[in-house]
Design an enzyme around this catalytic site. Sequence first.
Site, PDB file in Angstrom:
ATOM      1  N   SER A 169       0.838  -1.191   0.000  1.00 20.48           N
ATOM      2  CA  SER A 169       0.000   0.000   0.000  1.00 20.48           C
ATOM      3  C   SER A 169       0.883   1.255   0.000  1.00 20.48           C
ATOM      4  CB  SER A 169      -0.951  -0.038   1.209  1.00 20.48           C
ATOM      5  OG  SER A 169      -1.969   0.923   1.089  1.00 20.48           O
ATOM      6  N   ASP A 332      -9.236  -6.934  -3.726  1.00 20.48           N
ATOM      7  CA  ASP A 332      -8.880  -5.549  -3.378  1.00 20.48           C
ATOM      8  C   ASP A 332      -9.659  -4.581  -4.258  1.00 20.48           C
ATOM      9  OD1 ASP A 332      -7.674  -3.128  -2.739  1.00 20.48           O
ATOM     10  OD2 ASP A 332      -5.635  -3.949  -2.760  1.00 20.48           O
ATOM     11  N   HIS A 362      -8.171  -5.321   0.415  1.00 18.97           N
ATOM     12  CA  HIS A 362      -6.850  -4.691   0.419  1.00 18.97           C
ATOM     13  C   HIS A 362      -5.994  -5.149   1.594  1.00 18.97           C
ATOM     14  CE1 HIS A 362      -3.842  -1.663  -0.437  1.00 18.97           C
ATOM     15  NE2 HIS A 362      -4.012  -1.083   0.739  1.00 18.97           N
TER      16      HIS A 362
END
Length: 388
Positions: A169, A332, A362
């Site tokens: 991320s 995700d 995610h």
Amino acid sequence: MNTPHTPGAPLPPASGAWREGDPPGRRQWHLADKPLPLESGHELPRIRLAFETWGRLAPDRSNAVLVLHALTGDSHVAGPTGPGHPTPGWWDGIVGPGLALDTDRWFILAPNVLGGCQGSTGPASRRPDGRESWGSAFPFLTPRDQVAAEAELADALGIERWALVVGGSMGGMRALEWAVSHPERTGALLLLATTAAASAEQIAWANIQLGAIRSDPHWNGGNYHHTGHGPHTGLGLARRLAHITYRSEQELAGRFGRSPQDTEDPWRGGRYQVESYLDHQAAKLVRRFDAGSYVVLSEAMNSHDIGRGRGGTRAALGRVTAPALVAGVDTDRLYPLAQQAELAALIPTASHLRVIQSPHGHDGFLTETEQVAALVKEILTTVRPVAP
């Protein structure tokens, strides 16, 4: 909507940031001896980065691994809760003796990102003159600025080249910046659930979260740290929205469905279980994070564009020389697989896209320990460190 508060429990402080005088926990610190120039044209004087380490650095420093955290993470990658650490390690199943990042072999270093709130310089930190917190005066940051600060930390520790740089991320954005800005210092690269550039949809989700924080009357233009009242309602709303994007509809439906919370009746002011879950996530974050850092880091993520000033995405990714693995999560909806597919296709040293199968959306790069561990072990086969 208010952030839940248990009657009789102490109210949250204005900020959940780590402050001077708090227990240090496992943290170490690097204090820069010169200002850090920023992409915006401003500079930060005498920045400080908090970091934690595991394992032992080899004499030639060839076994150093850099682990980069996501938006509301910190340097506490592994270890229990305790004084100075309100949450357990966020990758406890990955880092440790005999685990994928084996601390008997590798020296693991995890910094708290510049702009964060768990020991590194950020909006809640005191200015160099010691008078007050930075607050609204804290400058705009980009991932390149954050990587520049991390490079100074590596210099201070005598680490010329990382055996592996890994992040997911927001941490993946910085890992990618390391590989493009410092290809000679990046020995191998693992990118999880990240992207070459923040998309319009990702910026849009962040816009609503930042609007919630800034509309809280206790935000006070970002200068709330010494008022005794933080923008807890706004930060809680931001967390609720973000958490929905972090998880999947499949998981929420399976875990909660339409069930009410305990004996509460949603038709008479009560909550559904999923609402209680979001309230819980909001309350936890308010007590361990800083709203100013949430704003600064979200804006830094919005600015992420690996091709900016480098001739575009393809040209920038063509600079990567490290063996690379790119993985995404099949459910995700915030960083969809198409974004990781682009990275895998355009990074010359990457093999095909790896897919983490998870109902958790995610957050699968944090929760699917066995699958992520396999990816870590695979990329580490490209590295041959000297035994520490």
